[in-house]
Design a protein around this motif. Structure first.
Motif, short mmCIF file in Angstrom:
data_model
loop_
_atom_site.label_atom_id
_atom_site.label_comp_id
_atom_site.label_asym_id
_atom_site.label_seq_id
_atom_site.Cartn_x
_atom_site.Cartn_y
_atom_site.Cartn_z
N ALA A 90 -3.52 -12.50 -12.29
CA ALA A 90 -4.03 -12.72 -10.94
C ALA A 90 -4.43 -11.38 -10.33
N ILE A 91 -5.18 -11.46 -9.27
CA ILE A 91 -5.51 -10.29 -8.46
C ILE A 91 -4.53 -10.28 -7.30
N TRP A 92 -3.57 -9.37 -7.32
CA TRP A 92 -2.52 -9.30 -6.31
C TRP A 92 -3.08 -8.58 -5.09
N THR A 93 -3.16 -9.29 -3.98
CA THR A 93 -3.88 -8.85 -2.80
C THR A 93 -2.96 -8.82 -1.59
N GLY A 94 -3.09 -7.74 -0.81
CA GLY A 94 -2.28 -7.65 0.40
C GLY A 94 -2.84 -6.65 1.38
N PHE A 95 -2.25 -6.61 2.54
CA PHE A 95 -2.61 -5.68 3.59
C PHE A 95 -1.63 -4.51 3.55
N ASN A 96 -2.10 -3.34 3.20
CA ASN A 96 -1.28 -2.15 2.98
C ASN A 96 -0.29 -2.36 1.84
N SER A 97 -0.65 -3.19 0.89
CA SER A 97 0.25 -3.55 -0.20
C SER A 97 0.44 -2.43 -1.22
N ILE A 98 -0.60 -1.68 -1.52
CA ILE A 98 -0.47 -0.64 -2.55
C ILE A 98 0.40 0.51 -2.04
N ARG A 99 0.26 0.87 -0.79
CA ARG A 99 1.03 1.99 -0.25
C ARG A 99 2.42 1.60 0.23
N PHE A 100 2.65 0.30 0.49
CA PHE A 100 3.96 -0.09 0.99
C PHE A 100 4.62 -1.16 0.12
N ASP A 101 4.05 -2.34 0.08
CA ASP A 101 4.69 -3.47 -0.63
C ASP A 101 4.91 -3.17 -2.11
N GLU A 102 3.91 -2.58 -2.76
CA GLU A 102 4.05 -2.25 -4.18
C GLU A 102 5.17 -1.25 -4.42
N GLU A 103 5.24 -0.23 -3.57
CA GLU A 103 6.30 0.78 -3.70
C GLU A 103 7.68 0.15 -3.49
N MET A 104 7.77 -0.74 -2.51
CA MET A 104 9.05 -1.40 -2.22
C MET A 104 9.44 -2.32 -3.38
N LEU A 105 8.49 -3.09 -3.90
CA LEU A 105 8.77 -3.97 -5.04
C LEU A 105 9.20 -3.16 -6.26
N ARG A 106 8.44 -2.10 -6.56
CA ARG A 106 8.74 -1.29 -7.74
C ARG A 106 10.15 -0.71 -7.67
N GLN A 107 10.51 -0.17 -6.51
CA GLN A 107 11.85 0.43 -6.35
C GLN A 107 12.93 -0.65 -6.43
N ALA A 108 12.69 -1.81 -5.83
CA ALA A 108 13.68 -2.89 -5.87
C ALA A 108 13.84 -3.43 -7.30
N PHE A 109 12.73 -3.55 -8.04
CA PHE A 109 12.84 -3.95 -9.45
C PHE A 109 13.67 -2.93 -10.22
N TYR A 110 13.39 -1.66 -10.01
CA TYR A 110 14.10 -0.59 -10.70
C TYR A 110 15.59 -0.60 -10.37
N GLN A 111 15.93 -0.69 -9.09
CA GLN A 111 17.33 -0.66 -8.67
C GLN A 111 18.10 -1.89 -9.13
N ASN A 112 17.39 -2.97 -9.43
CA ASN A 112 18.04 -4.21 -9.85
C ASN A 112 17.83 -4.50 -11.33
N LEU A 113 17.55 -3.45 -12.09
CA LEU A 113 17.50 -3.48 -13.54
C LEU A 113 16.47 -4.47 -14.10
N GLN A 114 15.36 -4.63 -13.38
CA GLN A 114 14.28 -5.49 -13.87
C GLN A 114 13.36 -4.62 -14.73
N PRO A 115 13.08 -5.01 -15.94
CA PRO A 115 12.35 -4.14 -16.86
C PRO A 115 10.87 -3.95 -16.51
N ASP A 116 10.24 -4.90 -15.86
CA ASP A 116 8.80 -4.83 -15.61
C ASP A 116 8.53 -4.38 -14.18
N ILE A 117 8.79 -3.09 -13.90
CA ILE A 117 8.65 -2.60 -12.52
C ILE A 117 7.19 -2.53 -12.07
#
Length: 141
Positions: A90-117
């Protein structure tokens, strides 16, 4: 290709010290016909101190942060990871998603041992940021 429009509500603005509390998304086909929508929430992790301003913006009340009916942050991130995998490509689309939502998701995946950050960037997925589109149009006015 399908579009996944999404947004996060969080406990603050720092990916290192805050966490997502809510993940809402709508999956559409290439013609923008809705396929599915989700609104996922979780309770706060014990080591997180939420920003009062973030709670005011999101409308989350302190009692909701510890509601045992909501999943833990770990379970929440597993659910989001499974959803991204299921909705891919899919094309993941959001408002300020690359600078905020993506960073927050990536860090939360990392901190919760999810392999596909980088879940929204690989496996056939691409990303689209709405802010530059609006900014460009506003500057033309």
């Amino acid at each position: 290709m399908n579009f996944a429009f999404y947004d996060l509500e969080t406990t603050g603005t720092s990916p290192a010290f805050d966490q997502p509390l809510q993940f809402a998304a709508i999956l559409t086909d290439g013609e923008f016909r809705e396929i599915e929508r989700v609104n996922l929430r979780c309770r706060i992790a014990p080591h997180i101190i939420p920003s009062p301003w973030a709670l005011a913006v999101t409308g989350v009340r302190p009692a909701q942060l510890v509601d045992p009916a909501f999943p833990t942050l770990f379970e929440f991130m597993q659910e989001i990871g499974a959803l991204i995998e299921r909705w891919s490509p899919a094309i993941w689309t959001g408002f300020n998603s690359i600078r905020f939502d993506e960073e927050m998701l990536r860090q939360a995946f990392y901190q919760n041992l999810q392999p596909d950050i980088f879940a929204t960037q690989f496996n056939g997925n691409t990303r689209f940021e709405v802010v530059p589109v609006f900014w460009t149009d506003l500057r033309r006015c």
